[in-house]
Design an enzyme around this catalytic site. Structure first.
Site, PDB file in Angstrom:
ATOM      1  N   PRO A 184      -0.146  13.821   4.170  1.00 54.65           N
ATOM      2  CA  PRO A 184      -0.013  14.299   5.554  1.00 54.65           C
ATOM      3  C   PRO A 184       1.426  14.517   5.998  1.00 54.65           C
ATOM      4  O   PRO A 184       2.323  13.759   5.639  1.00 54.65           O
ATOM      5  CB  PRO A 184      -0.663  13.179   6.379  1.00 54.65           C
ATOM      6  CG  PRO A 184      -0.712  11.992   5.481  1.00 54.65           C
ATOM      7  CD  PRO A 184      -0.822  12.525   4.086  1.00 54.65           C
ATOM      8  N   ASN A 185       1.576  15.562   6.776  1.00 53.32           N
ATOM      9  CA  ASN A 185       2.846  15.939   7.429  1.00 53.32           C
ATOM     10  C   ASN A 185       3.886  16.526   6.482  1.00 53.32           C
ATOM     11  O   ASN A 185       4.940  16.973   6.934  1.00 53.32           O
ATOM     12  CB  ASN A 185       3.450  14.759   8.214  1.00 53.32           C
ATOM     13  CG  ASN A 185       2.521  14.289   9.308  1.00 53.32           C
ATOM     14  OD1 ASN A 185       2.096  15.103  10.139  1.00 53.32           O
ATOM     15  ND2 ASN A 185       2.162  13.018   9.319  1.00 53.32           N
ATOM     16  N   ARG A 199      10.645  18.839  10.085  1.00 49.84           N
ATOM     17  CA  ARG A 199      10.288  17.470  10.477  1.00 49.84           C
ATOM     18  C   ARG A 199      11.451  16.518  10.163  1.00 49.84           C
ATOM     19  O   ARG A 199      11.816  16.331   9.007  1.00 49.84           O
ATOM     20  CB  ARG A 199       9.064  17.060   9.659  1.00 49.84           C
ATOM     21  CG  ARG A 199       8.726  15.621   9.715  1.00 49.84           C
ATOM     22  CD  ARG A 199       7.733  15.267   8.608  1.00 49.84           C
ATOM     23  NE  ARG A 199       7.292  13.904   8.760  1.00 49.84           N
ATOM     24  CZ  ARG A 199       6.779  13.175   7.787  1.00 49.84           C
ATOM     25  NH1 ARG A 199       6.623  13.686   6.585  1.00 49.84           N
ATOM     26  NH2 ARG A 199       6.404  11.953   8.014  1.00 49.84           N
ATOM     27  N   TYR A 239      14.277  13.637   6.088  1.00 54.01           N
ATOM     28  CA  TYR A 239      13.567  14.274   4.974  1.00 54.01           C
ATOM     29  C   TYR A 239      14.275  15.499   4.388  1.00 54.01           C
ATOM     30  O   TYR A 239      13.797  16.075   3.420  1.00 54.01           O
ATOM     31  CB  TYR A 239      12.150  14.660   5.432  1.00 54.01           C
ATOM     32  CG  TYR A 239      11.322  13.448   5.809  1.00 54.01           C
ATOM     33  CD1 TYR A 239      10.991  12.486   4.850  1.00 54.01           C
ATOM     34  CD2 TYR A 239      10.889  13.249   7.112  1.00 54.01           C
ATOM     35  CE1 TYR A 239      10.252  11.366   5.191  1.00 54.01           C
ATOM     36  CE2 TYR A 239      10.139  12.137   7.464  1.00 54.01           C
ATOM     37  CZ  TYR A 239       9.821  11.198   6.494  1.00 54.01           C
ATOM     38  OH  TYR A 239       9.088  10.086   6.823  1.00 54.01           O
ATOM     39  N   ASN A 271       3.122  12.239  -3.702  1.00 55.73           N
ATOM     40  CA  ASN A 271       3.757  11.741  -2.480  1.00 55.73           C
ATOM     41  C   ASN A 271       2.638  11.704  -1.443  1.00 55.73           C
ATOM     42  O   ASN A 271       2.281  12.740  -0.865  1.00 55.73           O
ATOM     43  CB  ASN A 271       4.888  12.658  -2.020  1.00 55.73           C
ATOM     44  CG  ASN A 271       5.561  12.112  -0.765  1.00 55.73           C
ATOM     45  OD1 ASN A 271       5.122  11.117  -0.183  1.00 55.73           O
ATOM     46  ND2 ASN A 271       6.631  12.787  -0.337  1.00 55.73           N
ATOM     47  N   ALA A 328       2.252   9.057   4.651  1.00 53.03           N
ATOM     48  CA  ALA A 328       1.920   7.797   5.322  1.00 53.03           C
ATOM     49  C   ALA A 328       0.721   7.095   4.679  1.00 53.03           C
ATOM     50  O   ALA A 328       0.594   5.859   4.787  1.00 53.03           O
ATOM     51  CB  ALA A 328       1.648   8.058   6.797  1.00 53.03           C
ATOM     52  N   GLU A 358       4.874   8.167  -8.696  1.00 48.17           N
ATOM     53  CA  GLU A 358       4.949   8.197  -7.229  1.00 48.17           C
ATOM     54  C   GLU A 358       6.322   8.706  -6.811  1.00 48.17           C
ATOM     55  O   GLU A 358       7.330   8.353  -7.436  1.00 48.17           O
ATOM     56  CB  GLU A 358       4.733   6.767  -6.717  1.00 48.17           C
ATOM     57  CG  GLU A 358       4.856   6.614  -5.222  1.00 48.17           C
ATOM     58  CD  GLU A 358       4.622   5.153  -4.780  1.00 48.17           C
ATOM     59  OE1 GLU A 358       4.438   4.274  -5.647  1.00 48.17           O
ATOM     60  OE2 GLU A 358       4.638   4.932  -3.560  1.00 48.17           O
ATOM     61  N   HIS A 390       8.863   9.710  -3.242  1.00 49.83           N
ATOM     62  CA  HIS A 390       9.121   9.801  -1.802  1.00 49.83           C
ATOM     63  C   HIS A 390      10.478  10.445  -1.602  1.00 49.83           C
ATOM     64  O   HIS A 390      11.422  10.145  -2.339  1.00 49.83           O
ATOM     65  CB  HIS A 390       9.122   8.415  -1.142  1.00 49.83           C
ATOM     66  CG  HIS A 390       7.813   7.720  -1.293  1.00 49.83           C
ATOM     67  ND1 HIS A 390       6.721   8.048  -0.526  1.00 49.83           N
ATOM     68  CD2 HIS A 390       7.406   6.773  -2.162  1.00 49.83           C
ATOM     69  CE1 HIS A 390       5.699   7.315  -0.912  1.00 49.83           C
ATOM     70  NE2 HIS A 390       6.080   6.537  -1.913  1.00 49.83           N
ATOM     71  N   ARG A 438      13.930   1.684   5.097  1.00 46.05           N
ATOM     72  CA  ARG A 438      13.360   2.062   6.395  1.00 46.05           C
ATOM     73  C   ARG A 438      12.528   0.918   6.994  1.00 46.05           C
ATOM     74  O   ARG A 438      12.698  -0.233   6.616  1.00 46.05           O
ATOM     75  CB  ARG A 438      12.560   3.361   6.202  1.00 46.05           C
ATOM     76  CG  ARG A 438      13.446   4.495   5.673  1.00 46.05           C
ATOM     77  CD  ARG A 438      12.700   5.779   5.535  1.00 46.05           C
ATOM     78  NE  ARG A 438      12.206   6.246   6.826  1.00 46.05           N
ATOM     79  CZ  ARG A 438      11.242   7.156   6.987  1.00 46.05           C
ATOM     80  NH1 ARG A 438      10.669   7.696   5.917  1.00 46.05           N
ATOM     81  NH2 ARG A 438      10.871   7.520   8.186  1.00 46.05           N
TER      82      ARG A 438
HETATM   83  C1  DQA Z   1       7.391   9.700   2.751  1.00 44.91           C
HETATM   84  C2  DQA Z   1       7.662   8.310   3.341  1.00 44.91           C
HETATM   85  C3  DQA Z   1       6.469   7.848   4.171  1.00 44.91           C
HETATM   86  O1  DQA Z   1       6.736   6.567   4.726  1.00 44.91           O
HETATM   87  C4  DQA Z   1       6.218   8.818   5.306  1.00 44.91           C
HETATM   88  O2  DQA Z   1       5.074   8.431   6.037  1.00 44.91           O
HETATM   89  C5  DQA Z   1       6.103  10.231   4.852  1.00 44.91           C
HETATM   90  C6  DQA Z   1       7.023  10.705   3.819  1.00 44.91           C
HETATM   91  C7  DQA Z   1       8.625  10.254   2.016  1.00 44.91           C
HETATM   92  O3  DQA Z   1       8.468  11.191   1.246  1.00 44.91           O
HETATM   93  O4  DQA Z   1       9.755   9.778   2.233  1.00 44.91           O
HETATM   94  O5  DQA Z   1       5.306  11.005   5.368  1.00 44.91           O
HETATM   95  O6  DQA Z   1       6.332   9.602   1.798  1.00 44.91           O
END
Ligand code: DQA
Length: 149
Positions: free
Chosen positions: A11-12, A19, A24, A75, A78, A99, A101, A108
């Site tokens: 998501p997102n 964003r 990011y 990735n 959240a 994995e 990020h 964080r």
């Molecule tokens: C994320 C880190 C997560 O905590 C966050 O909710 C994201 C992006 C990252 O790529 O840094 O949506 O996965």
């Protein structure tokens, strides 16, 4: 046959570039996809690059990867910190998982420090922005059986 790596985005992540760029970065998801496709070609792999805001869709895609893909880069956004369903799907697919990020989740908020995905992953790369996906692909390629590239 060229092995396929599923690159899954949660998501997102469709909002990348606009964003919170200070967290990011300014790269869009499609910029990252392009970089992954270039790296995959170098490694003799094909990537299937996807994004969904919906947990169940991500679970469906992980299930479908079993037998179809050679490995997964994920990735989960959240859902990393909340989703037992995604963890169970990753455990069930019996594929090597890396994995990734964009941000350094350990620098964080405390709620981002725990990852369900990590329980199913061979390793995790975080804090290198979009380049982390390229690093993840490299790492994954070394876990795959040797193939004619
Ligand atoms: C994320 C880190 C997560 O905590 C966050 O909710 C994201 C992006 C990252 O790529 O840094 O949506 O996965």
């Amino acid at each position: 046959m060229t092995p396929t790596v599923l690159i899954l985005n949660g998501p997102n992540l469709n909002m990348l570039g606009v964003r919170q760029p200070e967290v990011y970065g300014r790269e869009s998801l499609s910029d990252i996809e392009t970089a992954c496709k270039l790296e995959a070609a170098r490694l003799g792999l094909v990537v299937d690059f996807r994004q969904s805001n919906h947990e169940g869709v991500l679970v469906d895609w992980i299930q479908e990867a079993r037998g179809r893909c050679a490995g997964i880069v994920v990735n989960a956004g959240a859902y990393t910190h909340t989703s037992v369903a995604i963890l169970d799907a990753l455990l069930a697919c019996e594929l090597p998982v890396v994995e990734v990020h964009l941000s350094n989740i350990h620098q964080r908020e405390a709620f981002r420090h725990h990852s369900y995905v990590s329980k199913a992953a061979r390793g995790m790369i975080c804090g290198f922005g979009g380049h982390g996906y390229v690093l993840a692909l490299d790492a994954l390629s070394r876990l795959l059986p040797k193939h004619e590239g």
